[in-house]
Motif scaffolding. Sequence first.
Motif, PDB file in Angstrom:
ATOM      1  N   ALA A   1     -42.363 -15.503 -27.686  1.00  0.00           N
ATOM      2  CA  ALA A   1     -41.145 -14.424 -27.723  1.00  0.00           C
ATOM      3  C   ALA A   1     -41.638 -12.872 -27.463  1.00  0.00           C
ATOM      4  O   ALA A   1     -41.134 -12.135 -26.739  1.00  0.00           O
ATOM      5  CB  ALA A   1     -40.529 -14.262 -29.242  1.00  0.00           C
ATOM      6  N   HIS A   2     -43.005 -12.752 -27.658  1.00  0.00           N
ATOM      7  CA  HIS A   2     -43.664 -11.455 -27.792  1.00  0.00           C
ATOM      8  C   HIS A   2     -43.853 -11.354 -26.060  1.00  0.00           C
ATOM      9  O   HIS A   2     -43.761 -10.295 -25.441  1.00  0.00           O
ATOM     10  CB  HIS A   2     -44.789 -11.198 -28.619  1.00  0.00           C
ATOM     11  CG  HIS A   2     -45.509 -10.016 -28.660  1.00  0.00           C
ATOM     12  ND1 HIS A   2     -46.264  -9.541 -27.424  1.00  0.00           N
ATOM     13  CD2 HIS A   2     -45.489  -8.931 -29.809  1.00  0.00           C
ATOM     14  CE1 HIS A   2     -46.919  -8.443 -27.914  1.00  0.00           C
ATOM     15  NE2 HIS A   2     -46.150  -7.967 -29.134  1.00  0.00           N
ATOM     16  N   TYR A   3     -44.547 -12.208 -25.806  1.00  0.00           N
ATOM     17  CA  TYR A   3     -44.906 -12.373 -24.317  1.00  0.00           C
ATOM     18  C   TYR A   3     -43.637 -12.015 -23.362  1.00  0.00           C
ATOM     19  O   TYR A   3     -43.743 -11.470 -22.378  1.00  0.00           O
ATOM     20  CB  TYR A   3     -45.769 -13.931 -23.901  1.00  0.00           C
ATOM     21  CG  TYR A   3     -45.734 -13.654 -22.270  1.00  0.00           C
ATOM     22  CD1 TYR A   3     -46.930 -13.131 -21.808  1.00  0.00           C
ATOM     23  CD2 TYR A   3     -45.064 -14.570 -21.439  1.00  0.00           C
ATOM     24  CE1 TYR A   3     -47.263 -13.223 -20.306  1.00  0.00           C
ATOM     25  CE2 TYR A   3     -45.110 -14.508 -20.321  1.00  0.00           C
ATOM     26  CZ  TYR A   3     -46.237 -14.052 -19.806  1.00  0.00           C
ATOM     27  OH  TYR A   3     -46.659 -14.061 -18.239  1.00  0.00           O
ATOM     28  N   TRP A   4     -42.686 -12.892 -23.569  1.00  0.00           N
ATOM     29  CA  TRP A   4     -41.538 -12.765 -22.892  1.00  0.00           C
ATOM     30  C   TRP A   4     -40.731 -11.546 -22.849  1.00  0.00           C
ATOM     31  O   TRP A   4     -40.137 -11.075 -21.992  1.00  0.00           O
ATOM     32  CB  TRP A   4     -40.647 -13.762 -22.687  1.00  0.00           C
ATOM     33  CG  TRP A   4     -41.359 -15.290 -21.872  1.00  0.00           C
ATOM     34  CD1 TRP A   4     -41.766 -16.195 -22.884  1.00  0.00           C
ATOM     35  CD2 TRP A   4     -41.207 -15.292 -20.758  1.00  0.00           C
ATOM     36  NE1 TRP A   4     -42.395 -17.105 -21.562  1.00  0.00           N
ATOM     37  CE2 TRP A   4     -42.014 -16.469 -20.357  1.00  0.00           C
ATOM     38  CE3 TRP A   4     -41.071 -14.478 -19.487  1.00  0.00           C
ATOM     39  CZ2 TRP A   4     -42.427 -16.782 -19.062  1.00  0.00           C
ATOM     40  CZ3 TRP A   4     -41.598 -15.068 -18.233  1.00  0.00           C
ATOM     41  CH2 TRP A   4     -41.930 -16.185 -17.907  1.00  0.00           C
ATOM     42  N   LEU A   5     -40.852 -11.020 -24.015  1.00  0.00           N
ATOM     43  CA  LEU A   5     -40.202  -9.472 -24.060  1.00  0.00           C
ATOM     44  C   LEU A   5     -40.821  -8.634 -23.135  1.00  0.00           C
ATOM     45  O   LEU A   5     -40.279  -7.935 -22.628  1.00  0.00           O
ATOM     46  CB  LEU A   5     -40.006  -9.120 -25.482  1.00  0.00           C
ATOM     47  CG  LEU A   5     -39.482  -8.000 -25.863  1.00  0.00           C
ATOM     48  CD1 LEU A   5     -37.910  -7.853 -25.582  1.00  0.00           C
ATOM     49  CD2 LEU A   5     -39.991  -7.249 -27.392  1.00  0.00           C
ATOM     50  N   GLU A   6     -42.267  -8.649 -23.336  1.00  0.00           N
ATOM     51  CA  GLU A   6     -42.959  -7.733 -22.281  1.00  0.00           C
ATOM     52  C   GLU A   6     -42.719  -8.029 -21.100  1.00  0.00           C
ATOM     53  O   GLU A   6     -42.839  -7.079 -20.052  1.00  0.00           O
ATOM     54  CB  GLU A   6     -44.618  -7.508 -22.984  1.00  0.00           C
ATOM     55  CG  GLU A   6     -44.534  -6.803 -24.331  1.00  0.00           C
ATOM     56  CD  GLU A   6     -45.932  -6.912 -24.898  1.00  0.00           C
ATOM     57  OE1 GLU A   6     -46.347  -6.052 -25.700  1.00  0.00           O
ATOM     58  OE2 GLU A   6     -46.714  -7.786 -24.467  1.00  0.00           O
ATOM     59  N   GLU A   7     -43.057  -9.181 -20.752  1.00  0.00           N
ATOM     60  CA  GLU A   7     -43.123  -9.756 -19.247  1.00  0.00           C
ATOM     61  C   GLU A   7     -41.845  -9.368 -18.606  1.00  0.00           C
ATOM     62  O   GLU A   7     -41.631  -9.065 -17.557  1.00  0.00           O
ATOM     63  CB  GLU A   7     -43.616 -11.206 -19.281  1.00  0.00           C
ATOM     64  CG  GLU A   7     -43.615 -11.786 -17.773  1.00  0.00           C
ATOM     65  CD  GLU A   7     -44.639 -11.259 -17.007  1.00  0.00           C
ATOM     66  OE1 GLU A   7     -45.444 -10.444 -17.391  1.00  0.00           O
ATOM     67  OE2 GLU A   7     -44.499 -11.630 -15.770  1.00  0.00           O
ATOM     68  N   SER A   8     -40.662  -9.863 -19.364  1.00  0.00           N
ATOM     69  CA  SER A   8     -39.380  -9.551 -18.516  1.00  0.00           C
ATOM     70  C   SER A   8     -39.384  -8.011 -18.303  1.00  0.00           C
ATOM     71  O   SER A   8     -38.721  -7.554 -17.141  1.00  0.00           O
ATOM     72  CB  SER A   8     -38.067 -10.201 -19.284  1.00  0.00           C
ATOM     73  OG  SER A   8     -38.235  -9.667 -20.667  1.00  0.00           O
ATOM     74  N   ARG A   9     -39.747  -7.123 -19.264  1.00  0.00           N
ATOM     75  CA  ARG A   9     -39.577  -5.846 -18.911  1.00  0.00           C
ATOM     76  C   ARG A   9     -40.273  -5.388 -17.900  1.00  0.00           C
ATOM     77  O   ARG A   9     -39.928  -4.441 -17.038  1.00  0.00           O
ATOM     78  CB  ARG A   9     -39.903  -4.969 -20.241  1.00  0.00           C
ATOM     79  CG  ARG A   9     -39.728  -3.318 -19.898  1.00  0.00           C
ATOM     80  CD  ARG A   9     -39.658  -2.560 -20.991  1.00  0.00           C
ATOM     81  NE  ARG A   9     -40.766  -2.215 -21.875  1.00  0.00           N
ATOM     82  CZ  ARG A   9     -41.053  -1.151 -22.555  1.00  0.00           C
ATOM     83  NH1 ARG A   9     -39.963  -0.339 -22.535  1.00  0.00           N
ATOM     84  NH2 ARG A   9     -42.305  -0.788 -22.972  1.00  0.00           N
ATOM     85  N   ARG A  10     -41.628  -5.855 -17.649  1.00  0.00           N
ATOM     86  CA  ARG A  10     -42.409  -5.696 -16.534  1.00  0.00           C
ATOM     87  C   ARG A  10     -41.901  -6.149 -15.317  1.00  0.00           C
ATOM     88  O   ARG A  10     -41.644  -5.343 -14.322  1.00  0.00           O
ATOM     89  CB  ARG A  10     -43.873  -6.384 -16.936  1.00  0.00           C
ATOM     90  CG  ARG A  10     -44.801  -5.879 -15.704  1.00  0.00           C
ATOM     91  CD  ARG A  10     -46.272  -6.774 -15.979  1.00  0.00           C
ATOM     92  NE  ARG A  10     -45.905  -8.223 -15.500  1.00  0.00           N
ATOM     93  CZ  ARG A  10     -45.818  -8.616 -14.198  1.00  0.00           C
ATOM     94  NH1 ARG A  10     -45.706  -7.625 -13.362  1.00  0.00           N
ATOM     95  NH2 ARG A  10     -45.561  -9.827 -14.063  1.00  0.00           N
ATOM     96  N   ARG A  11     -41.287  -7.189 -15.352  1.00  0.00           N
ATOM     97  CA  ARG A  11     -40.738  -7.899 -13.974  1.00  0.00           C
ATOM     98  C   ARG A  11     -39.536  -7.070 -13.691  1.00  0.00           C
ATOM     99  O   ARG A  11     -39.104  -6.736 -12.312  1.00  0.00           O
ATOM    100  CB  ARG A  11     -40.347  -9.285 -14.223  1.00  0.00           C
ATOM    101  CG  ARG A  11     -41.494 -10.303 -14.102  1.00  0.00           C
ATOM    102  CD  ARG A  11     -41.136 -11.612 -14.170  1.00  0.00           C
ATOM    103  NE  ARG A  11     -42.390 -12.592 -14.651  1.00  0.00           N
ATOM    104  CZ  ARG A  11     -42.253 -13.836 -14.466  1.00  0.00           C
ATOM    105  NH1 ARG A  11     -41.110 -14.392 -14.008  1.00  0.00           N
ATOM    106  NH2 ARG A  11     -43.139 -14.516 -14.874  1.00  0.00           N
TER     107      ARG A  11
END
Length: 285
Positions: free
Chosen positions: A224-234
């Motif tokens: 959850a933590h990873y995809w929150l940050e990763e989706s923002r990055r993308r």
Amino acid sequence: MFTVTNVGAVSGGEAFLLLTPEKAALLDSGYSFCAPQMLENISRLLGPRELDYVLLTHSHYDHASGSIYCKSRWPGATIVGSRHTEKILSKDSARDLMRRLNDSAARLNGQGQYLDCLKDLRVDRSVAEGDRIDLGSLQLQVLEMPGHTRCSIGFYAEQERLLLGCETLGVLAGPDLVMPCCLVSYNLTLQAIERVAALPLQYLLLPHSGLLEGEDCARFLTNAHYWLEESRRRIRDAAAGGGTEDELLQVFKDIFYTPQTQQVQPEVAFDLNASYIVPLLLKDE
Ligand SMILES: [Zn+2]
């Protein structure tokens, strides 16, 4: 000692019955149109016992609508929600919107007429951070978790290391894929995930996916933590590359509108949510 069983009538309208030897609580309550089937599912498990509580994680129609139908079968059941949820459910405008969304969910599920009880929708007991819900041998403590909505809360049983979570934590979209659901705040969503990740969890109930156990709890929260940050990055990368609003929405959709998401979220609902989440991921709070 406790059991958790999905008593929802259809995909997307999940509701979970938490039973202790002494008390019975329903976590979230699904849609209006399929509430009678949910009541039957609950009855089968309860037998002659009473339903003591309906615990609402937030005010959205797919979580809160069925609560009022429970009162027709178990008038003593206490509907519990946050102060924000209480305020929202008391508004005619909110109930009208819930009615429209329920109608469209009913049509998508091939359902015709159904009894509409939303005018009576209400929270009987509003709760805030730290409040306790007595389930006999299991004690729940309210955790405020704004991020998905302002009204989102979870319930933590310290002794059992059980968290009844909410959509602020994200929605499981596939193995190791967790879709962010921050409709009101990225930072509050991140804080909620970090706070829950610091709890010693053995069980984590996700409102649309069910109960995770053991290492799966930490794994979900890491993802959850990873995809929150990763989706923002993308999304930010795509915006920096000149992507249009539609293209940014498509970036989000390509990652998260998986078959698993499709099971619990019709495309219109997904698109509507994404139209709030994507701009939020671009915003500096
Ligand atoms: Zn929601």
